[in-house]
Design a protein around this motif. Structure first.
Motif, PDB file in Angstrom:
ATOM      1  N   ARG A  20      -5.803   8.196   6.218  1.00  0.00           N
ATOM      2  CA  ARG A  20      -4.352   8.048   6.072  1.00  0.00           C
ATOM      3  C   ARG A  20      -3.857   7.132   7.304  1.00  0.00           C
ATOM      4  O   ARG A  20      -3.268   6.358   7.277  1.00  0.00           O
ATOM      5  CB  ARG A  20      -3.768   9.282   5.579  1.00  0.00           C
ATOM      6  CG  ARG A  20      -2.221   8.902   5.230  1.00  0.00           C
ATOM      7  CD  ARG A  20      -1.914  10.336   4.955  1.00  0.00           C
ATOM      8  NE  ARG A  20      -0.198  10.112   4.373  1.00  0.00           N
ATOM      9  CZ  ARG A  20       0.791   9.967   5.026  1.00  0.00           C
ATOM     10  NH1 ARG A  20       0.757  10.129   6.719  1.00  0.00           N
ATOM     11  NH2 ARG A  20       1.922  10.128   4.475  1.00  0.00           N
ATOM     12  N   ASN A  56      -5.027   5.939   9.760  1.00  0.00           N
ATOM     13  CA  ASN A  56      -5.841   4.675  10.186  1.00  0.00           C
ATOM     14  C   ASN A  56      -5.469   3.426   9.300  1.00  0.00           C
ATOM     15  O   ASN A  56      -4.832   2.297   9.640  1.00  0.00           O
ATOM     16  CB  ASN A  56      -7.355   4.874  10.067  1.00  0.00           C
ATOM     17  CG  ASN A  56      -8.000   3.574  10.731  1.00  0.00           C
ATOM     18  OD1 ASN A  56      -8.006   3.344  11.837  1.00  0.00           O
ATOM     19  ND2 ASN A  56      -8.958   3.094  10.048  1.00  0.00           N
ATOM     20  N   LEU A  57      -5.183   3.850   7.942  1.00  0.00           N
ATOM     21  CA  LEU A  57      -4.932   2.588   7.150  1.00  0.00           C
ATOM     22  C   LEU A  57      -3.242   2.071   7.189  1.00  0.00           C
ATOM     23  O   LEU A  57      -3.012   1.086   7.116  1.00  0.00           O
ATOM     24  CB  LEU A  57      -5.177   3.052   5.613  1.00  0.00           C
ATOM     25  CG  LEU A  57      -6.238   2.972   4.854  1.00  0.00           C
ATOM     26  CD1 LEU A  57      -6.477   3.494   3.555  1.00  0.00           C
ATOM     27  CD2 LEU A  57      -6.715   1.301   4.707  1.00  0.00           C
ATOM     28  N   LEU A 103       0.855  -0.994  -0.107  1.00  0.00           N
ATOM     29  CA  LEU A 103      -0.012   0.129   0.013  1.00  0.00           C
ATOM     30  C   LEU A 103       1.012   1.153  -0.003  1.00  0.00           C
ATOM     31  O   LEU A 103       1.616   1.390   1.064  1.00  0.00           O
ATOM     32  CB  LEU A 103      -0.900   0.109   1.089  1.00  0.00           C
ATOM     33  CG  LEU A 103      -1.818   1.057   1.439  1.00  0.00           C
ATOM     34  CD1 LEU A 103      -2.800   1.412   0.430  1.00  0.00           C
ATOM     35  CD2 LEU A 103      -2.550   1.196   2.735  1.00  0.00           C
ATOM     36  N   LYS A 106      -3.434   0.098  10.173  1.00  0.00           N
ATOM     37  CA  LYS A 106      -3.947  -1.192  10.097  1.00  0.00           C
ATOM     38  C   LYS A 106      -3.440  -2.261   9.075  1.00  0.00           C
ATOM     39  O   LYS A 106      -3.499  -3.315   9.419  1.00  0.00           O
ATOM     40  CB  LYS A 106      -5.507  -0.936   9.650  1.00  0.00           C
ATOM     41  CG  LYS A 106      -6.336  -0.301  10.689  1.00  0.00           C
ATOM     42  CD  LYS A 106      -6.868  -1.145  11.992  1.00  0.00           C
ATOM     43  CE  LYS A 106      -7.544  -0.397  12.940  1.00  0.00           C
ATOM     44  NZ  LYS A 106      -9.104   0.062  12.463  1.00  0.00           N
ATOM     45  N   ALA A 107      -2.923  -1.776   8.076  1.00  0.00           N
ATOM     46  CA  ALA A 107      -2.401  -2.689   6.941  1.00  0.00           C
ATOM     47  C   ALA A 107      -1.398  -3.469   7.269  1.00  0.00           C
ATOM     48  O   ALA A 107      -1.617  -4.586   7.064  1.00  0.00           O
ATOM     49  CB  ALA A 107      -2.052  -1.643   5.702  1.00  0.00           C
ATOM     50  N   LEU A 147     -13.572   4.946   1.330  1.00  0.00           N
ATOM     51  CA  LEU A 147     -12.471   4.882   0.207  1.00  0.00           C
ATOM     52  C   LEU A 147     -13.432   4.983  -0.959  1.00  0.00           C
ATOM     53  O   LEU A 147     -14.647   4.621  -0.853  1.00  0.00           O
ATOM     54  CB  LEU A 147     -11.893   3.637   0.473  1.00  0.00           C
ATOM     55  CG  LEU A 147     -11.236   3.179   2.150  1.00  0.00           C
ATOM     56  CD1 LEU A 147     -10.510   1.870   1.733  1.00  0.00           C
ATOM     57  CD2 LEU A 147     -10.260   4.456   2.335  1.00  0.00           C
ATOM     58  N   LEU A 205      -9.568  -3.974   5.548  1.00  0.00           N
ATOM     59  CA  LEU A 205      -8.534  -3.503   6.507  1.00  0.00           C
ATOM     60  C   LEU A 205      -9.142  -2.651   7.455  1.00  0.00           C
ATOM     61  O   LEU A 205      -8.770  -2.675   8.788  1.00  0.00           O
ATOM     62  CB  LEU A 205      -7.371  -2.919   5.668  1.00  0.00           C
ATOM     63  CG  LEU A 205      -6.702  -3.650   4.773  1.00  0.00           C
ATOM     64  CD1 LEU A 205      -5.680  -2.754   4.146  1.00  0.00           C
ATOM     65  CD2 LEU A 205      -6.038  -4.805   5.237  1.00  0.00           C
ATOM     66  N   LEU A 206     -10.219  -2.047   7.202  1.00  0.00           N
ATOM     67  CA  LEU A 206     -10.562  -0.802   8.299  1.00  0.00           C
ATOM     68  C   LEU A 206     -11.760  -1.427   9.220  1.00  0.00           C
ATOM     69  O   LEU A 206     -12.380  -2.528   9.270  1.00  0.00           O
ATOM     70  CB  LEU A 206     -11.687   0.201   7.405  1.00  0.00           C
ATOM     71  CG  LEU A 206     -10.734   0.838   6.277  1.00  0.00           C
ATOM     72  CD1 LEU A 206     -11.755   1.884   5.615  1.00  0.00           C
ATOM     73  CD2 LEU A 206      -9.832   1.476   6.753  1.00  0.00           C
ATOM     74  N   VAL A 239      -8.913  -4.186   0.506  1.00  0.00           N
ATOM     75  CA  VAL A 239      -8.564  -3.049   1.152  1.00  0.00           C
ATOM     76  C   VAL A 239      -9.523  -2.398   2.277  1.00  0.00           C
ATOM     77  O   VAL A 239      -9.224  -2.135   3.334  1.00  0.00           O
ATOM     78  CB  VAL A 239      -8.310  -1.857  -0.029  1.00  0.00           C
ATOM     79  CG1 VAL A 239      -7.714  -0.555   0.901  1.00  0.00           C
ATOM     80  CG2 VAL A 239      -6.979  -2.364  -0.638  1.00  0.00           C
ATOM     81  N   CYS A 240     -10.676  -2.471   1.532  1.00  0.00           N
ATOM     82  CA  CYS A 240     -11.887  -1.876   2.627  1.00  0.00           C
ATOM     83  C   CYS A 240     -12.047  -2.832   3.919  1.00  0.00           C
ATOM     84  O   CYS A 240     -12.230  -2.267   4.951  1.00  0.00           O
ATOM     85  CB  CYS A 240     -13.303  -1.862   1.948  1.00  0.00           C
ATOM     86  SG  CYS A 240     -13.376  -0.700   0.590  1.00  0.00           S
ATOM     87  N   GLY A 299      -9.409   8.260  -0.159  1.00  0.00           N
ATOM     88  CA  GLY A 299      -9.588   7.938   1.305  1.00  0.00           C
ATOM     89  C   GLY A 299      -9.725   9.340   2.145  1.00  0.00           C
ATOM     90  O   GLY A 299      -8.758  10.047   2.312  1.00  0.00           O
TER      91      GLY A 299
END
Length: 270
Positions: free
Chosen positions: A207, A209-210, A192, A213-214, A245, A269-270, A266-267, A240
């Motif tokens: 940003r 948060n991702l 990512l 989490k990723a 997103l 991941l949240l 990807v979604c 995002g």
């Protein structure tokens, strides 16, 4: 409609601010846009992080009521008073108190919160272009939302005139930075990517948060400086912000890869 002004609930039409207000005179403050969903503020810890960073950069003393656990409950009560329903858009404005010229009289702040009904954001892929009229302005203040936002205003005006959903803003060196109202991300080989903060992009709540989490889900993450051509080679490009997103379908009329399964991953991941 009602608002919170320094913690007091008042009707919007009763708000009175003096001409010496430093937000009006000098843009001496910042703001946060929050989403309240079913009575809970999305990503509240990340909002608190950015508020603290903005206050440090501007040498402001945040009052305890903005940092305490009961603040989201206050916001929820305001949204309920304004009959916002299950989803509300909250805007918190914080500015330096006192008068004076450029030299402040105090580091104390005043603050205001508004709440209005919100709708679920569109999931239709974005048709985007490269911004041609302005670029980002990297500085110690570009990472948070300041009152002085001419770059985004001018870019949004260009976006409307070109009939596009959004524009990708570049840094002064021509590297990828962000979109007019979102951070920019792309995926290549299970990594990512997002522009580095030195590009002048906002250090957005999504940003943050991702990027947290990723890695917890086995993804590699990279904050980089890249030319726009990097997006043409990506497996997925998406925007995002705190609302969610949204994938990009095209950039400058060049069709981008749009892997629906990858976007769903990807979604998740949240």
């Amino acid at each position: 409609m009602f608002l919170l002004y320094n913690g007091q609930l008042i009707p919007e039409d009763q708000l009175r601010l003096p001409l010496t207000n430093r937000a009006f005179q000098y843009n001496d403050g910042f703001f946060e846009t929050l989403i309240l969903e079913e009575g809970r503020v999305r990503y509240w810890p990340e909002h608190q992080e950015r508020m603290a960073e903005a206050a440090t950069a501007l040498h402001l003393l945040l009052p305890q009521e903005l940092l305490a656990g009961q603040f989201p409950a206050q916001v929820a009560l305001l949204a309920q008073q304004n009959r916002c329903g299950a989803l509300a858009r909250i805007k918190l404005r914080v500015w330096r108190a006192g008068e004076g010229l450029y030299t402040p009289q105090t580091d104390r702040v005043e603050w205001m919160v508004t709440a209005h009904p919100a709708t679920e954001p569109s999931t239709v892929p974005l048709q985007a272009g490269l911004c041609q009229t302005v670029h980002t302005v990297p500085s110690p203040f570009s990472q948070f939302k300041g009152f002085n936002s001419p770059v985004y205003v001018v870019a949004s005006r260009e976006k409307a005139s070109r009939g596009l959903d959004d524009l990708v803003l570049l840094s002064p060196e021509g590297q990828l930075a962000e979109l007019t109202f979102s951070n920019l991300f792309w995926v290549k080989d299970k990594t990512l990517y997002t522009p580095a903060l030195t590009s002048g992009c906002l250090n957005g709540v999504m940003r943050r948060n991702l990027l947290k989490k990723a890695p917890q889900h086995g993804w590699q993450v990279a904050e980089v400086l890249r030319l726009p051509s990097a997006l043409e080679e990506a497996d997925l490009v998406f925007a995002g912000n705190v609302t969610g997103l949204r994938p990009l379908a095209s950039l400058q009329e060049h069709q981008l890869k749009l892997d629906a399964a990858l976007f769903s991953e990807v979604c998740a991941l949240l």
